[in-house]
Design a protein around this motif. Structure first.
Motif, PDB file in Angstrom:
ATOM      1  N   TYR A 107      -4.509  34.774  13.524  1.00  0.00           N
ATOM      2  CA  TYR A 107      -4.219  34.082  14.406  1.00  0.00           C
ATOM      3  C   TYR A 107      -5.707  34.155  15.576  1.00  0.00           C
ATOM      4  O   TYR A 107      -5.201  34.401  16.701  1.00  0.00           O
ATOM      5  CB  TYR A 107      -3.121  34.664  15.205  1.00  0.00           C
ATOM      6  CG  TYR A 107      -1.299  34.541  14.827  1.00  0.00           C
ATOM      7  CD1 TYR A 107      -1.287  33.079  15.066  1.00  0.00           C
ATOM      8  CD2 TYR A 107      -0.563  35.084  14.500  1.00  0.00           C
ATOM      9  CE1 TYR A 107       0.440  33.205  14.505  1.00  0.00           C
ATOM     10  CE2 TYR A 107       0.460  34.996  13.456  1.00  0.00           C
ATOM     11  CZ  TYR A 107       0.933  33.843  14.100  1.00  0.00           C
ATOM     12  OH  TYR A 107       1.907  33.752  13.272  1.00  0.00           O
TER      13      TYR A 107
ATOM     14  N   TYR B 100       9.630  21.771  14.233  1.00  0.00           N
ATOM     15  CA  TYR B 100       8.746  23.038  13.993  1.00  0.00           C
ATOM     16  C   TYR B 100       7.083  22.454  14.000  1.00  0.00           C
ATOM     17  O   TYR B 100       6.541  22.608  15.032  1.00  0.00           O
ATOM     18  CB  TYR B 100       8.826  23.909  13.212  1.00  0.00           C
ATOM     19  CG  TYR B 100       7.814  24.710  12.678  1.00  0.00           C
ATOM     20  CD1 TYR B 100       7.678  25.559  13.591  1.00  0.00           C
ATOM     21  CD2 TYR B 100       6.913  24.590  11.615  1.00  0.00           C
ATOM     22  CE1 TYR B 100       6.489  26.309  13.843  1.00  0.00           C
ATOM     23  CE2 TYR B 100       5.744  25.184  11.229  1.00  0.00           C
ATOM     24  CZ  TYR B 100       5.883  26.718  12.206  1.00  0.00           C
ATOM     25  OH  TYR B 100       4.439  27.256  12.077  1.00  0.00           O
TER      26      TYR B 100
ATOM     27  N   ASN C  86       6.641  36.777  11.937  1.00  0.00           N
ATOM     28  CA  ASN C  86       5.868  35.995  13.123  1.00  0.00           C
ATOM     29  C   ASN C  86       6.830  35.512  13.528  1.00  0.00           C
ATOM     30  O   ASN C  86       7.688  35.551  14.031  1.00  0.00           O
ATOM     31  CB  ASN C  86       5.482  34.277  11.668  1.00  0.00           C
ATOM     32  CG  ASN C  86       5.572  33.885  11.956  1.00  0.00           C
ATOM     33  OD1 ASN C  86       6.272  33.074  12.858  1.00  0.00           O
ATOM     34  ND2 ASN C  86       6.681  33.780  10.831  1.00  0.00           N
TER      35      ASN C  86
ATOM     36  N   HIS D 127       0.879  31.057   1.144  1.00  0.00           N
ATOM     37  CA  HIS D 127       1.935  30.423   1.376  1.00  0.00           C
ATOM     38  C   HIS D 127       2.171  28.878   0.433  1.00  0.00           C
ATOM     39  O   HIS D 127       1.611  27.815   1.072  1.00  0.00           O
ATOM     40  CB  HIS D 127       0.967  29.709   2.859  1.00  0.00           C
ATOM     41  CG  HIS D 127       1.515  31.144   4.029  1.00  0.00           C
ATOM     42  ND1 HIS D 127       1.161  31.985   3.583  1.00  0.00           N
ATOM     43  CD2 HIS D 127       2.661  31.505   4.590  1.00  0.00           C
ATOM     44  CE1 HIS D 127       1.237  33.276   5.146  1.00  0.00           C
ATOM     45  NE2 HIS D 127       2.745  33.014   5.241  1.00  0.00           N
TER      46      HIS D 127
ATOM     47  N   PHE E 261      -2.585  28.991   4.273  1.00  0.00           N
ATOM     48  CA  PHE E 261      -1.266  28.154   4.512  1.00  0.00           C
ATOM     49  C   PHE E 261      -1.486  26.743   3.810  1.00  0.00           C
ATOM     50  O   PHE E 261      -2.147  26.057   4.308  1.00  0.00           O
ATOM     51  CB  PHE E 261      -1.465  27.600   5.729  1.00  0.00           C
ATOM     52  CG  PHE E 261      -0.144  27.506   6.279  1.00  0.00           C
ATOM     53  CD1 PHE E 261       1.196  26.917   5.055  1.00  0.00           C
ATOM     54  CD2 PHE E 261       0.432  27.044   7.359  1.00  0.00           C
ATOM     55  CE1 PHE E 261       2.490  26.281   5.810  1.00  0.00           C
ATOM     56  CE2 PHE E 261       1.432  26.532   8.014  1.00  0.00           C
ATOM     57  CZ  PHE E 261       2.589  26.154   7.423  1.00  0.00           C
TER      58      PHE E 261
ATOM     59  N   GLY F 243       6.592  32.330  15.386  1.00  0.00           N
ATOM     60  CA  GLY F 243       6.592  31.050  15.364  1.00  0.00           C
ATOM     61  C   GLY F 243       7.940  30.933  14.838  1.00  0.00           C
ATOM     62  O   GLY F 243       9.027  29.584  14.960  1.00  0.00           O
ATOM     63  N   THR F 244       7.620  31.514  13.064  1.00  0.00           N
ATOM     64  CA  THR F 244       9.089  30.741  12.595  1.00  0.00           C
ATOM     65  C   THR F 244      10.254  32.106  11.454  1.00  0.00           C
ATOM     66  O   THR F 244      11.498  31.598  11.055  1.00  0.00           O
ATOM     67  CB  THR F 244       8.554  29.790  11.476  1.00  0.00           C
ATOM     68  OG1 THR F 244       7.593  30.836  10.329  1.00  0.00           O
ATOM     69  CG2 THR F 244       7.666  28.837  11.212  1.00  0.00           C
TER      70      THR F 244
ATOM     71  N   GLN G 180       6.719  25.454   1.236  1.00  0.00           N
ATOM     72  CA  GLN G 180       7.452  25.427   2.291  1.00  0.00           C
ATOM     73  C   GLN G 180       7.583  24.184   3.360  1.00  0.00           C
ATOM     74  O   GLN G 180       9.579  24.018   3.143  1.00  0.00           O
ATOM     75  CB  GLN G 180       6.068  26.629   3.313  1.00  0.00           C
ATOM     76  CG  GLN G 180       7.822  26.738   4.540  1.00  0.00           C
ATOM     77  CD  GLN G 180       7.558  27.451   5.663  1.00  0.00           C
ATOM     78  OE1 GLN G 180       6.014  27.601   5.809  1.00  0.00           O
ATOM     79  NE2 GLN G 180       7.904  28.289   6.372  1.00  0.00           N
TER      80      GLN G 180
ATOM     81  N   ASP H  16       8.690  38.435   6.927  1.00  0.00           N
ATOM     82  CA  ASP H  16       7.879  36.658   7.351  1.00  0.00           C
ATOM     83  C   ASP H  16       7.498  37.149   8.703  1.00  0.00           C
ATOM     84  O   ASP H  16       7.028  35.907   9.909  1.00  0.00           O
ATOM     85  CB  ASP H  16       8.254  35.357   7.063  1.00  0.00           C
ATOM     86  CG  ASP H  16       6.955  34.350   7.374  1.00  0.00           C
ATOM     87  OD1 ASP H  16       6.152  34.942   7.159  1.00  0.00           O
ATOM     88  OD2 ASP H  16       7.232  33.562   7.341  1.00  0.00           O
TER      89      ASP H  16
ATOM     90  N   ILE I 172       1.026  27.646  15.863  1.00  0.00           N
ATOM     91  CA  ILE I 172       0.414  28.572  16.131  1.00  0.00           C
ATOM     92  C   ILE I 172      -0.351  28.775  16.355  1.00  0.00           C
ATOM     93  O   ILE I 172      -0.721  30.019  17.004  1.00  0.00           O
ATOM     94  CB  ILE I 172      -0.203  28.514  14.070  1.00  0.00           C
ATOM     95  CG1 ILE I 172       1.175  28.288  13.310  1.00  0.00           C
ATOM     96  CG2 ILE I 172      -1.208  29.454  13.835  1.00  0.00           C
ATOM     97  CD1 ILE I 172       0.618  27.958  11.883  1.00  0.00           C
TER      98      ILE I 172
ATOM     99  N   HIS J 192      -5.329  29.265   8.355  1.00  0.00           N
ATOM    100  CA  HIS J 192      -3.867  29.622   8.979  1.00  0.00           C
ATOM    101  C   HIS J 192      -3.207  28.316   9.148  1.00  0.00           C
ATOM    102  O   HIS J 192      -2.847  27.393   8.692  1.00  0.00           O
ATOM    103  CB  HIS J 192      -3.824  30.739   9.502  1.00  0.00           C
ATOM    104  CG  HIS J 192      -1.754  31.258   9.643  1.00  0.00           C
ATOM    105  ND1 HIS J 192      -1.340  32.165  10.129  1.00  0.00           N
ATOM    106  CD2 HIS J 192      -0.373  30.374   9.084  1.00  0.00           C
ATOM    107  CE1 HIS J 192      -0.199  31.578  10.520  1.00  0.00           C
ATOM    108  NE2 HIS J 192      -0.144  30.509   9.632  1.00  0.00           N
TER     109      HIS J 192
ATOM    110  N   ARG K  19       6.319  32.679  21.532  1.00  0.00           N
ATOM    111  CA  ARG K  19       7.018  31.753  21.300  1.00  0.00           C
ATOM    112  C   ARG K  19       7.905  31.505  21.397  1.00  0.00           C
ATOM    113  O   ARG K  19       9.229  30.255  21.479  1.00  0.00           O
ATOM    114  CB  ARG K  19       6.794  31.157  19.901  1.00  0.00           C
ATOM    115  CG  ARG K  19       5.649  31.640  19.910  1.00  0.00           C
ATOM    116  CD  ARG K  19       4.793  30.207  19.463  1.00  0.00           C
ATOM    117  NE  ARG K  19       4.397  29.500  18.508  1.00  0.00           N
ATOM    118  CZ  ARG K  19       4.203  29.986  17.125  1.00  0.00           C
ATOM    119  NH1 ARG K  19       3.651  30.785  16.753  1.00  0.00           N
ATOM    120  NH2 ARG K  19       4.490  29.039  16.132  1.00  0.00           N
TER     121      ARG K  19
END
Ligand code: DI6
Ligand code: FE
Length: 408
Positions: A144, A94, A319, A242, A214, A321-322, A245, A317, A104, A177, A81
């Motif tokens: 995903y 985000y 991943n 999750h 999530f 994206g974040t 957050q 974590d 995502i 997710h 990403r």
């Protein structure tokens, strides 16, 4: 005369044994292992009399900790990403990117298009980076695919990674997710399908060791998460979450209510949520890489965790994206610098407490007789060096199930 396969001697140990204070430091230590299991870890002077080994390894005064454990990753996915990173640098948040069809969902598209083989090939360099830092156990989530076939392939890829590399892999089904693009606006329909078809199939095939969700404004509500957890419980799978957050939906309390292994992130968790976690024995997994990368401002309630006696783990974590992070040592430094965890909390958080978050503390996470002989051997003078440096790897050797596997 007790005969063992291998002895490591002339070393300093941080055993992380819960019966010891702090890191469980032993200055002149010795570890003996047979068939990949520790038979003795403690002071050399107190080792069983007449201990005899096929191989004796002089560790040269170095430090040995339990092999590191990365207990929260999304390591298997297609694409990356970097383009969204550029959008964020130009001012987009985000959540804005997620709401405009990126986030995502853009990784979902790339992951669906990838073959299982391509998913493995893409994840390997990330896994190798973690292994090179002494990681011996890693958790890998799906999430995903958001439809059965791709979720299944992600978990199969994760299991395969554990076959082609000397590392223990624990898998987590994260079908909840986000809402798949083809079901936009119909999260209830998606959760019904997840609970009715996807989760039972994944559980039946033995592909998941746990179930995650999530729970967030941009993802699933408390009620939807409850539905997923209820199904997981019915299928006999432990849950993790999750939680809290980006906002406080009271995910920490929900995780506790279901006796979750862990609640992760927790920036917005409140005192009641933390207290409930303490009561349930749910581990807090802090993820400073994501906090850093999306420039969060709200710190997780570390003081409350300490006050209530919640056990604190930390993870990458990893991943797209974040938290495009593949260094658990850097996550330790970030946990100390950004969240003010102590050195002991950081080291415990990447070993003993991470094992607890995965429900594998009976197997690994400390240097104790009976456990898998998973070791990280370090070129350091004091344990604080593992947390203090940024972007430097002091690993001397790594041992997984009794076998030296890198940098020997
Ligand atoms: N929270 C996160 O930080 C990641 N997943 C989640 O539930 C983000 C995953 C991504 O943006 O791809
Ligand atoms: Fe995550």
């Amino acid at each position: 005369m007790t005969s063992v396969d291998r002895i490591w001697h002339n070393c300093r140990l941080a055993t992380l044994a819960p019966s010891h204070e702090g890191l469980g430091i032993i200055e002149n230590g010795l570890i003996a292992a047979t068939d990949g299991r520790i038979v003795y870890a403690g002071p050399a002077a107190e080792a069983p009399a007449g201990l005899d080994a096929k191989e004796r390894i002089d560790v040269g005064g170095r430090w040995i900790t339990p092999g590191l454990i990365d207990c929260h990753t999304h390591l298997v996915y297609g694409g990356n990403r970097a383009h969204e990173f550029e959008r964020r640098l130009a001012g987009a948040s985000y959540e804005e990117i997620a709401r405009s069809g990126g986030g995502i969902v853009s990784t979902v598209k790339a992951t669906r298009e990838a073959s299982t083989e391509q998913l493995i090939v893409a994840a390997l360099p990330r896994l190798d980076a973690l292994i090179a830092e002494g990681v011996t156990t890693i958790e890998i989530k799906s999430g995903y695919g958001l439809e059965l076939d791709t979720e299944r392939r992600q978990l199969q890829a994760a299991r395969k990674l554990g076959e082609i590399r000397p590392v223990s892999v624990r898998t987590t089904f994260l079908g909840a997710h986000t809402i798949p693009p083809e079901m936009k606006g119909n999260s209830a329909g998606y959760i019904d399908a997840l609970c009715g078809t996807m989760l039972p199939a994944i559980a039946g095939e033995g592909l998941a060791d746990a179930v995650d969700a999530f729970c967030e404004g941009i993802a699933f509500s408390i009620e939807e998460t409850t539905q997923v957890f209820t199904k997981a419980r019915e299928l006999g799978l432990p849950v993790r979450l999750h939680a809290d957050q980006l906002s406080n939906l009271h995910g920490a309390a929900l995780a506790a209510k279901f006796g979750a292994l862990s609640a992760d992130h927790l920036e917005f968790a409140d005192d009641d949520g933390v207290a409930a976690m303490a009561h349930a024995g749910t581990v807090a997994v802090v993820l400073p890489g994501a906090y850093y990368f999306i420039r969060e401002k709200q710190l997780p309630p570390i003081e409350a965790m300490r006050r209530h006696g919640v056990s604190i783990a930390l993870a990458t974590d990893s991943n797209p994206g974040t938290s495009p992070l593949t260094s658990l040592l850097l996550a330790m430094n970030m946990a100390a610098t950004l969240f003010r965890l102590t050195v002991d909390e950081c080291i415990a958080g990447a070993t003993r407490e991470a094992a607890r978050a995965l429900g594998v503390f009976g197997e690994t996470g400390s240097l104790e007789a009976g456990k898998s002989c998973d070791l990280a051997i370090w070129d350091i003078e004091r344990p604080a060096e593992l947390v203090y440096r940024m972007g430097f790897n002091p690993l001397h050797a790594r041992v997984w199930r009794g076998q030296t596997t890198s940098r020997s």
